[in-house]
Design an enzyme around this catalytic site. Sequence first.
Site, PDB file in Angstrom:
ATOM      1  N   GLU A 113      -3.301  -3.948  -2.653  1.00 48.24           N
ATOM      2  CA  GLU A 113      -2.948  -5.142  -1.318  1.00 48.24           C
ATOM      3  C   GLU A 113      -1.650  -5.665  -1.372  1.00 48.24           C
ATOM      4  O   GLU A 113      -0.656  -5.117  -0.837  1.00 48.24           O
ATOM      5  CB  GLU A 113      -4.179  -6.219  -1.612  1.00 48.24           C
ATOM      6  N   GLU A 163      -7.258  -7.591  -3.783  1.00 48.30           N
ATOM      7  CA  GLU A 163      -7.908  -7.201  -2.451  1.00 48.30           C
ATOM      8  C   GLU A 163      -8.808  -8.014  -1.948  1.00 48.30           C
ATOM      9  O   GLU A 163      -8.886  -8.070  -0.718  1.00 48.30           O
ATOM     10  CB  GLU A 163      -8.664  -5.906  -2.961  1.00 48.30           C
ATOM     11  N   GLY A 214       0.787  -0.697   5.449  1.00 49.89           N
ATOM     12  CA  GLY A 214       1.304  -1.474   6.625  1.00 49.89           C
ATOM     13  C   GLY A 214       0.491  -2.635   6.990  1.00 49.89           C
ATOM     14  O   GLY A 214       0.483  -2.917   7.876  1.00 49.89           O
ATOM     15  N   THR A 220       0.959  -1.367  -0.101  1.00 49.85           N
ATOM     16  CA  THR A 220       0.108   0.019   0.112  1.00 49.85           C
ATOM     17  C   THR A 220       0.837   1.377  -0.122  1.00 49.85           C
ATOM     18  O   THR A 220       1.964   1.138   0.309  1.00 49.85           O
ATOM     19  CB  THR A 220      -1.094  -0.094   1.318  1.00 49.85           C
TER      20      THR A 220
END
Length: 594
Positions: free
Chosen positions: A435, A452, A500, A415
């Site tokens: 993702e 995702e 993260g 991300t």
Amino acid sequence: MIRWGLGLVLAACVSGVVSAQQAADAVAPEAASETGFATLSPEISAALDAKAAGQPVVASDWMVAAAHPHAVQAGADVLRAGGTAADAMVAVQAVLGLVEPQSSGLGGGAFLVWYDAESGEITTLDGRETAPLAATPRLFQDAAGEPLKFFDAVVGGRSVGVPGTPALMQAAHDRWGTAAWSGLFEAAVGLAEDGFAVSPRLAASVARDAERLGRYPATAAYFLPGGEPLAEGDTLRNPAYAAVLRRMSDEGAEVFYGGTLAQDIVTTVRGVEDNPGVLAAVDLAIYAVKERPAVCAPFREHAVCGMGPPSSGALTVGQILGMLDAHEVGAVDDPQTWRRIGDASRLAFADRGRYMADSDFVPMPTEGLVAPAYLDERAALLAGDDALPKVTPGNPEWDHAMLWADDESLELPSTSHISIVDSYGNALSMTTTIENSFGARLMTNGFLLNNELTDFSFRSHREGVPIANRVEPGKRPRSSMSPTIVLKDGAPVLVIGSPGGSRIIGYVAQAIVAHLDWGMNAQQAVAMGHAVNRFGTYDLEEGSSVAALQPELEALGYKVSVRGLNSGLHAIAVGRDGLTGGADPRREGIALGE
Ligand code: GLY
């Protein structure tokens, strides 16, 4: 002029938070080739030097902070020419999709938080990827109903949701843009056609993922030309991406949702022999960006505002800060400070796992989760001296009687985050993703497709009780992305967010505490060592001063893991004296302003 690898190493050392992994990710000065900075402007060099010295960037008029100097430069040029933060975001995202393709792009999704200077209102836009209509709760289960292994689910067509980023770029520009749409793609088109230098981080990511990137011909041809991983400093061109951007600039984002481009996406997803997906043209045709109510939580006379469901970001950050609000957080080197933060986080993650998902599909106690009385009740649990022996989800006020089982989904760090303040006083916070690093590893027309859908729980039920974040057709997977704007007296004081995975929540909450409670400037707040508790181990950042707390936190009852924690925070603090920006030393981004 500072060189790429040296900049990263210096930045990490000055901030005192370098980990073995980060050091390995960075490049020794003697090994660093010129990677493109020679072609960048003096202002980029100055921003890199400031970051390397641990200094914030200061400005009076506008500022942009994002994950790559080329992207920041594109946004800065738009802002300098009088564009709004929405205009600049379009330029930044178009470049990020080229130079940081492993993290975000046209094949992904994003959430955007907007502060409007004229109205004083916060608006949140949901450009999250969406499950195809043919998806079932068994999407990530084998024939026996057992969850697939993570990468068996990720790589291929199965994990690809309908991309939302192109539609979100258009929606933001339609609402708040003033610059001509077509001009916002020029920087990205130029870089894609003329070529750009592969950054150390991109080269390291390709090398680490070479086997998976090599599985599908289009992806392999781009990232492993001639069978070899791209190397740092290689000049990379992407004419297919330039062509897509030209179409987008001429025809608008709808080119992604119908016609040949949509058909290419569908064919790519369904054509994977070993792991096809079920995405269909109709899924793209019906995609829509959704405006959602902002979620705001109280903290120290501030309102911390962000993205509600399907993101768990604002609710979980809001719960952590809302619980801490009832207590003095304490000194940064006091283990009791970290006990309060760690247990507030455990309590919030317990609620997240139980209740949070796409509220268009499952009823959620959204308001109850951040209601003052509920936060006070949960905050009272932090009154002791030791780690809570047992943490369970609470019972927020809710007009439903529902039984959900706890979630099981794995979110790994990837991300990218963009923070922008424009010269009109508008602020934009957008976290953007495909993702996993390189998403589904499928490429079409020069961009990668997301994975995702693996943000859904692979299990649909637990002992007969449904999981809120299970796969359903047309549903959006729960996210941890936490694009945030902190307000005081109705005006922004901090614009922040991070990549993260589910650690995003801890990174953002801690940086807000660092700025508001510990008085750190934007650069200090994003650079300080992390301590993150997601309802499991207490993760302390290797090589940081926070790691020294290990024995004391273990004595309080936590299981501690010291490890690399790869945030990518970008923050802009808005003060009486102007704007102060910080870019995470763990990644390649910068802040730039005037
Ligand atoms: N895929 C990262 C997130 O949405 O949280």
